[in-house]
Design a protein around this motif. Structure first.
Motif, PDB file in Angstrom:
ATOM      1  N   ASP A 115       0.855   3.219   6.218  1.00  0.00           N
ATOM      2  CA  ASP A 115       1.423   3.430   4.884  1.00  0.00           C
ATOM      3  C   ASP A 115       1.196   4.822   4.332  1.00  0.00           C
ATOM      4  O   ASP A 115       1.766   5.175   3.304  1.00  0.00           O
ATOM      5  N   LEU A 129     -12.579   5.393   8.629  1.00  0.00           N
ATOM      6  CA  LEU A 129     -11.377   5.260   7.794  1.00  0.00           C
ATOM      7  C   LEU A 129     -10.400   6.373   8.151  1.00  0.00           C
ATOM      8  O   LEU A 129     -10.685   7.551   7.936  1.00  0.00           O
ATOM      9  N   ALA A 169       0.813  -1.220   0.000  1.00  0.00           N
ATOM     10  CA  ALA A 169       0.000   0.000   0.000  1.00  0.00           C
ATOM     11  C   ALA A 169       0.846   1.271   0.000  1.00  0.00           C
ATOM     12  O   ALA A 169       0.446   2.278  -0.584  1.00  0.00           O
TER      13      ALA A 169
HETATM   14  N1  CMC Z   1     -10.859   4.143   0.514  1.00  0.00           N
HETATM   15  C1  CMC Z   1     -12.193   4.214   0.296  1.00  0.00           C
HETATM   16  N2  CMC Z   1     -13.096   3.406   0.859  1.00  0.00           N
HETATM   17  C2  CMC Z   1     -12.634   2.466   1.683  1.00  0.00           C
HETATM   18  C3  CMC Z   1     -11.262   2.324   1.973  1.00  0.00           C
HETATM   19  C4  CMC Z   1     -10.366   3.201   1.354  1.00  0.00           C
HETATM   20  N3  CMC Z   1      -9.056   3.138   1.587  1.00  0.00           N
HETATM   21  N4  CMC Z   1     -11.087   1.298   2.834  1.00  0.00           N
HETATM   22  C5  CMC Z   1     -12.301   0.813   3.081  1.00  0.00           C
HETATM   23  N5  CMC Z   1     -13.249   1.522   2.382  1.00  0.00           N
HETATM   24  C6  CMC Z   1     -14.697   1.352   2.437  1.00  0.00           C
HETATM   25  C7  CMC Z   1     -15.132   0.147   1.629  1.00  0.00           C
HETATM   26  O1  CMC Z   1     -15.445   0.502   0.294  1.00  0.00           O
HETATM   27  C8  CMC Z   1     -16.353  -0.298   2.411  1.00  0.00           C
HETATM   28  O2  CMC Z   1     -17.402   0.572   2.088  1.00  0.00           O
HETATM   29  P1  CMC Z   1     -18.934   0.000   1.983  1.00  0.00           P
HETATM   30  O3  CMC Z   1     -19.251  -0.463   3.359  1.00  0.00           O
HETATM   31  O4  CMC Z   1     -19.722   1.131   1.485  1.00  0.00           O
HETATM   32  O5  CMC Z   1     -18.852  -1.143   0.999  1.00  0.00           O
HETATM   33  C9  CMC Z   1     -15.966  -0.025   3.856  1.00  0.00           C
HETATM   34  O6  CMC Z   1     -15.031   1.062   3.788  1.00  0.00           O
HETATM   35  C10 CMC Z   1     -15.319  -1.206   4.578  1.00  0.00           C
HETATM   36  O7  CMC Z   1     -14.232  -1.648   3.769  1.00  0.00           O
HETATM   37  P2  CMC Z   1     -13.692  -3.122   3.706  1.00  0.00           P
HETATM   38  O8  CMC Z   1     -12.998  -3.334   2.412  1.00  0.00           O
HETATM   39  O9  CMC Z   1     -14.819  -4.064   4.064  1.00  0.00           O
HETATM   40  O10 CMC Z   1     -12.656  -3.111   4.908  1.00  0.00           O
HETATM   41  P3  CMC Z   1     -11.546  -4.182   5.165  1.00  0.00           P
HETATM   42  O11 CMC Z   1     -11.356  -4.244   6.616  1.00  0.00           O
HETATM   43  O12 CMC Z   1     -11.852  -5.463   4.463  1.00  0.00           O
HETATM   44  O13 CMC Z   1     -10.273  -3.571   4.426  1.00  0.00           O
HETATM   45  C11 CMC Z   1      -8.250  -2.492   3.997  1.00  0.00           C
HETATM   46  C12 CMC Z   1      -9.165  -3.035   5.083  1.00  0.00           C
HETATM   47  C13 CMC Z   1      -6.938  -2.015   4.635  1.00  0.00           C
HETATM   48  C14 CMC Z   1      -7.909  -3.614   2.996  1.00  0.00           C
HETATM   49  C15 CMC Z   1      -8.950  -1.326   3.274  1.00  0.00           C
HETATM   50  O14 CMC Z   1      -9.265  -0.295   4.189  1.00  0.00           O
HETATM   51  C16 CMC Z   1      -8.146  -0.781   2.107  1.00  0.00           C
HETATM   52  O15 CMC Z   1      -8.226  -1.325   1.002  1.00  0.00           O
HETATM   53  N6  CMC Z   1      -7.340   0.304   2.331  1.00  0.00           N
HETATM   54  C17 CMC Z   1      -6.478   0.826   1.304  1.00  0.00           C
HETATM   55  C18 CMC Z   1      -5.226  -0.034   1.203  1.00  0.00           C
HETATM   56  C19 CMC Z   1      -4.282   0.224   2.369  1.00  0.00           C
HETATM   57  O16 CMC Z   1      -4.006   1.362   2.725  1.00  0.00           O
HETATM   58  N7  CMC Z   1      -3.757  -0.871   2.925  1.00  0.00           N
HETATM   59  C20 CMC Z   1      -2.775  -0.798   4.009  1.00  0.00           C
HETATM   60  C21 CMC Z   1      -3.288  -1.400   5.266  1.00  0.00           C
HETATM   61  S1  CMC Z   1      -2.232  -1.018   6.657  1.00  0.00           S
HETATM   62  C22 CMC Z   1      -0.785  -1.906   6.343  1.00  0.00           C
HETATM   63  C23 CMC Z   1      -0.949  -3.334   6.683  1.00  0.00           C
HETATM   64  O17 CMC Z   1      -1.173  -3.661   7.871  1.00  0.00           O
HETATM   65  O18 CMC Z   1      -0.806  -4.164   5.778  1.00  0.00           O
END
Ligand code: CMC
Length: 423
Positions: A357, A352, A265
């Motif tokens: 990162d 969020l 990321a």
């Molecule tokens: N930008 C926009 N919307 C987001 C984001 C984002 N970065 N992250 C989550 N959402 C929304 C997502 O679309 C969903 O919305 P809805 O409920 O309307 O469908 C809601 O928030 C919940 O998202 P999710 O995908 O179910 O959450 P998750 O816990 O599965 O995902 C995550 C966690 C880190 C993969 C995600 O927040 C993401 O893709 N972030 C961007 C990538 C990133 O920065 N990753 C680094 C993580 S920290 C380093 C590590 O530990 O690896």
């Protein structure tokens, strides 16, 4: 209030009551009700796969502790090698233990010449350093007879030392290969982060590591050293549970880390900031994220539903680094993005916040690391966390080979059709 949970199977009327300990109850309760019953939990959202005493994380409160010590105190007062000792041994070292540990790690930094001359030289000239790193970690294990002796304490101790000491050497080697520069051998007179920076950047004899950048690197290593059961660590545990050697397990963990939703990321953040290009484009970019056209990289976390405590420390470290390197021009775009997102109900309602990162990539870029190297920089310290979990896994009598169950939704039994009869 009783600390128990009672589950009733409405089909049979059978009831099972089990204790809740630390917010967790044993899945064996389900087995007791009906051994053919399973829990559907994709991505382990509600499943604790192990007991662990390494890292404590409270995502709601924004707390991260290694072996009980707050990450803020470790980042301020400790060093990466001391934190590595803490994670692997459970306690902070005495000064004697620290000096032995530092000596031991420092004296395992060299790698076999064949790793460089034959293995790394075989890659295509523009190979991604993280792809090279993943393969090199797996290959490293083939150089050591004892790698597979995972039940031999002394052999395990040695493999742990080797992996921690050699990952910076491998990382720097992958970078130097990718830019066609000669490989720098480790300098065992330098600290762990300074040696890494020297292997990366030294050309000629007059290279001196800036102490601010050395400390920044050490802090970044501390912050990335462990993060409990994340995707990479889970990969380490799953592969380690088959009693694969630690090099193969760590290569699997590094592969998981490579993905853009995990350690990739920080690379994605810098690419995103470059695409946005200027502060006045920030509102339009935020609108596109809200319209589902992409994610705001560096925002959101599976566990943190509050500011990631590592992001707070990294943001401060970024300013220290910029004093030396000059400000990264992308910083203003990042600050504006953070300001706009944190005031927008879309991000607020979904909890969020910036994660580790969001700012780390800006530091790496200011220190001249190419974006392709960012995940490698994450993998170097995380190797310590992977190994601490691997050790804990092997010592845990509750653990067996990882083998989740599935919810089969495919076709019922049907007869094979000859190809001539298929439509
Ligand atoms: N930008 C926009 N919307 C987001 C984001 C984002 N970065 N992250 C989550 N959402 C929304 C997502 O679309 C969903 O919305 P809805 O409920 O309307 O469908 C809601 O928030 C919940 O998202 P999710 O995908 O179910 O959450 P998750 O816990 O599965 O995902 C995550 C966690 C880190 C993969 C995600 O927040 C993401 O893709 N972030 C961007 C990538 C990133 O920065 N990753 C680094 C993580 S920290 C380093 C590590 O530990 O690896």
């Amino acid at each position: 209030m009783p600390e128990t949970i009672t589950i009733t199977d409405d089909r049979s009327g059978k009831t099972v009551t089990v204790p809740i300990e630390g917010g967790v109850f044993p899945a064996s309760a389900i087995r007791e009700l009906d051994p053919s019953l399973f829990v559907y939990d994709p991505a382990y959202m509600q499943t604790a796969s192990c007991r662990s005493s390494i890292t404590y994380l409270d995502g709601g409160a924004g707390i991260l502790r290694y072996r009980g010590y707050p990450i803020e105190q470790l980042a301020e007062h400790s060093s990466f090698l001391e934190v590595a000792y803490l994670l692997l041994h459970g306690d902070l070292p005495t000064s004697e233990q620290l000096s032995t540990w530092t000596h031991d790690v420092t004296h395992h930094t060299f790698i076999h010449e064949n790793m460089r001359k034959r293995f790394v030289d075989g890659f295509h000239y523009d190979a991604h350093p993280m792809g090279m790193f993943v393969s090199a970690v797996a290959a490293l294990g083939t150089f050591y007879d004892g790698a597979k002796e995972i039940h031999d304490e002394e052999s395990c101790r040695k493999q742990v030392l080797r992996l921690i000491a050699k990952t910076p050497t491998i990382a720097a080697m992958c970078y130097r290969f990718s830019v066609g520069l000669p490989f720098n051998y480790p300098d065992n007179d330098l600290s762990f982060p300074a040696n890494f920076l020297s292997m990366m950047w030294k050309v000629g004899d007059d290279y001196h590591v800036d102490p601010v950048l050395e400390r920044a690197m050490d802090i970044l290593f501390i912050l990335h050293a462990d993060h409990e059961q994340n995707c990479g660590t889970t990969a380490m545990r799953v592969v380690g549970s088959s009693h694969a050697d630690p090099y193969s397990s760590a290569a699997a963990a590094a592969s998981a880390l490579y993905g853009p939703l995990h350690g990739g990321a920080n690379e994605a953040v810098v690419r995103m900031l470059n695409e946005i290009g200027s502060i006045d484009q920030v509102p339009a970019f935020i609108d596109s994220v809200k319209a589902g056209e992409g994610r705001l990289m560096g925002f959101g976390h599976r566990v943190y539903k509050n500011y990631d405590p590592r992001a707070t420390i990294i943001k401060k470290t970024a300013y220290d680094v910029f004093e030396v390197t000059g400000k990264n021009p992308l910083l203003d775009i990042a600050l504006k993005l953070e300001e706009v997102a944190l005031a927008d109900p879309y991000f607020v309602d979904r909890k969020l916040y910036p994660n580790v990162d969001f700012y780390s990539g800006l530091i790496y870029q200011a220190m001249n690391f190419p974006v392709d190297m960012f995940t490698v920089l994450f993998a170097i310290p995380r190797t310590v966390g992977w190994l601490a979990h691997w050790q804990e896994l092997l010592a845990d009598g509750d653990q067996r080979i990882s083998r989740p169950r599935q919810w089969y939704v495919g076709p019922e039994e049907r007869d094979y059709t000859p190809i001539s009869a298929r439509s």
